[in-house]
Motif scaffolding. Structure first.
Motif, mmCIF file in Angstrom:
data_model
loop_
_atom_site.group_PDB
_atom_site.id
_atom_site.type_symbol
_atom_site.label_atom_id
_atom_site.label_comp_id
_atom_site.label_asym_id
_atom_site.label_seq_id
_atom_site.Cartn_x
_atom_site.Cartn_y
_atom_site.Cartn_z
ATOM 1 N N ASN A 181 0.801 -1.225 0.000
ATOM 2 C CA ASN A 181 0.000 0.000 0.000
ATOM 3 C C ASN A 181 0.835 1.277 0.000
ATOM 4 O OD1 ASN A 181 -2.548 -1.351 0.119
ATOM 5 N ND2 ASN A 181 -2.129 -1.814 2.272
ATOM 6 N N ASN A 182 2.120 1.118 0.179
ATOM 7 C CA ASN A 182 3.040 2.258 0.153
ATOM 8 C C ASN A 182 4.327 1.819 -0.541
ATOM 9 O OD1 ASN A 182 4.207 4.769 0.675
ATOM 10 N ND2 ASN A 182 4.934 4.148 2.701
ATOM 11 N N PRO A 183 4.263 1.605 -1.863
ATOM 12 C CA PRO A 183 5.377 1.009 -2.600
ATOM 13 C C PRO A 183 6.674 1.816 -2.496
ATOM 14 C CG PRO A 183 3.388 1.056 -3.936
ATOM 15 C CD PRO A 183 3.118 1.904 -2.739
ATOM 16 N N PHE A 184 7.764 1.093 -2.543
ATOM 17 C CA PHE A 184 9.084 1.710 -2.578
ATOM 18 C C PHE A 184 9.347 2.251 -3.979
ATOM 19 C CE2 PHE A 184 9.209 -1.787 0.470
ATOM 20 C CZ PHE A 184 9.706 -1.171 1.606
ATOM 21 N N PRO A 205 6.444 -3.203 -4.403
ATOM 22 C CA PRO A 205 5.865 -3.506 -3.085
ATOM 23 C C PRO A 205 6.842 -4.278 -2.203
ATOM 24 C CG PRO A 205 5.129 -5.124 -4.662
ATOM 25 C CD PRO A 205 5.987 -4.149 -5.441
ATOM 26 N N PHE A 206 7.996 -4.633 -2.774
ATOM 27 C CA PHE A 206 8.932 -5.565 -2.145
ATOM 28 C C PHE A 206 10.321 -4.952 -2.140
ATOM 29 C CE2 PHE A 206 11.972 -9.032 -2.322
ATOM 30 C CZ PHE A 206 11.431 -10.054 -1.557
ATOM 31 N N ASN A 228 6.145 -1.369 -15.157
ATOM 32 C CA ASN A 228 4.827 -0.755 -15.360
ATOM 33 C C ASN A 228 3.827 -1.104 -14.278
ATOM 34 O OD1 ASN A 228 5.369 0.444 -18.059
ATOM 35 N ND2 ASN A 228 5.610 -1.695 -18.659
ATOM 36 N N TRP A 229 4.304 -1.712 -13.184
ATOM 37 C CA TRP A 229 3.395 -2.155 -12.130
ATOM 38 C C TRP A 229 2.779 -0.975 -11.391
ATOM 39 C CZ3 TRP A 229 3.522 -1.558 -6.746
ATOM 40 C CH2 TRP A 229 2.624 -2.359 -6.019
ATOM 41 N N LYS A 230 1.493 -1.101 -11.130
ATOM 42 C CA LYS A 230 0.787 -0.103 -10.314
ATOM 43 C C LYS A 230 -0.116 -0.840 -9.351
ATOM 44 C CE LYS A 230 0.750 3.604 -13.769
ATOM 45 N NZ LYS A 230 -0.096 4.492 -14.589
#
Length: 210
Positions: free
Chosen positions: A23-26, A35-36, A207-209
């Motif tokens: 929920n708070n991506p790097f 997310p990791f 392109n991940w969202k």
């Protein structure tokens, strides 16, 4: 090698070096959202684990690149590991900046690296491979030979694999994304509900969202 990858993955998870924030991506240096995150620099704060990483990187170099004559760390993350490994091997050590410093000698490579030397590059983590291979380019421009690279961890992205192949650099790592996620799943470090999210991200990280 698989046993080593599992063992090191367990050790990273034990010190909570793996961060999951869907929920708070790097935001990585490449601009990718993730997310990791693997913060394996935390190993430096644990003497026993720090020594483990030093010994395993040293063993990897002796096994795969026995003709090594010098060790180069990639700034800033791999400077300490590189220095520890060079000390264990009783070899010269240098480190490579991401860009020349803007004062003094304006060095890109810090330390003395003799032209023609056979160099192993030490990295802490491989994501896209961009910064790691820039260090390789700098060493080659210096007139030295890069015989290979060792790293603590890799995400194993196809873009990185392709870049290393095109650059003619053999990469050996202590562990990787697959082993870390597998152990994290087995031990309940990450929830089953997070697996699909991680799989979606891994398929197209650029392109991940969320």
């Amino acid at each position: 090698m698989d046993n080593l990858k599992k063992d090191f993955a367990q050790r990273l998870l034990a010190i909570k070096a793996i961060k999951l924030q869907p929920n708070n991506p790097f935001t990585w240096a490449s601009g990718w959202k993730s997310p990791f995150y693997c913060d394996n620099r935390k190993t430096l704060s644990y003497p026993e684990l720090r020594n483990y990483v030093k010994l395993e990187l040293t063993h990897a170099i002796l096994e795969h690149f026995p003709d090594v004559e010098a060790v180069a760390g990639v700034a800033t993350g791999a400077i300490p590991q590189g220095a520890l490994v060079a000390d264990a091997l009783h070899l010269p050590f240098v480190y490579v900046r991401s860009k020349p410093k803007d004062h003094g000698l304006e060095n890109l490579i810090e330390g003395e690296l003799k032209p023609g030397a056979k160099v192993v590059v030490v990295e802490d983590l491989i994501s896209t491979g961009g910064s790691s291979l820039k260090a390789v380019e700098a060493i080659r421009r210096n007139g030295s030979e890069v015989v290979g690279m060792v790293a603590s961890y890799t995400y194993g992205f196809p873009v990185a694999k392709k870049a290393f192949e095109e650059a003619g650099v053999t990469l050996v790592t202590l562990t990787d994304y697959e082993h870390v996620v597998a152990i994290a799943r087995e031990t309940g470090y990450i929830a089953e509900s997070d697996i699909q999210l991680l799989d979606d991200w891994r398929k197209d990280p650029a392109n991940w969202k969320k």
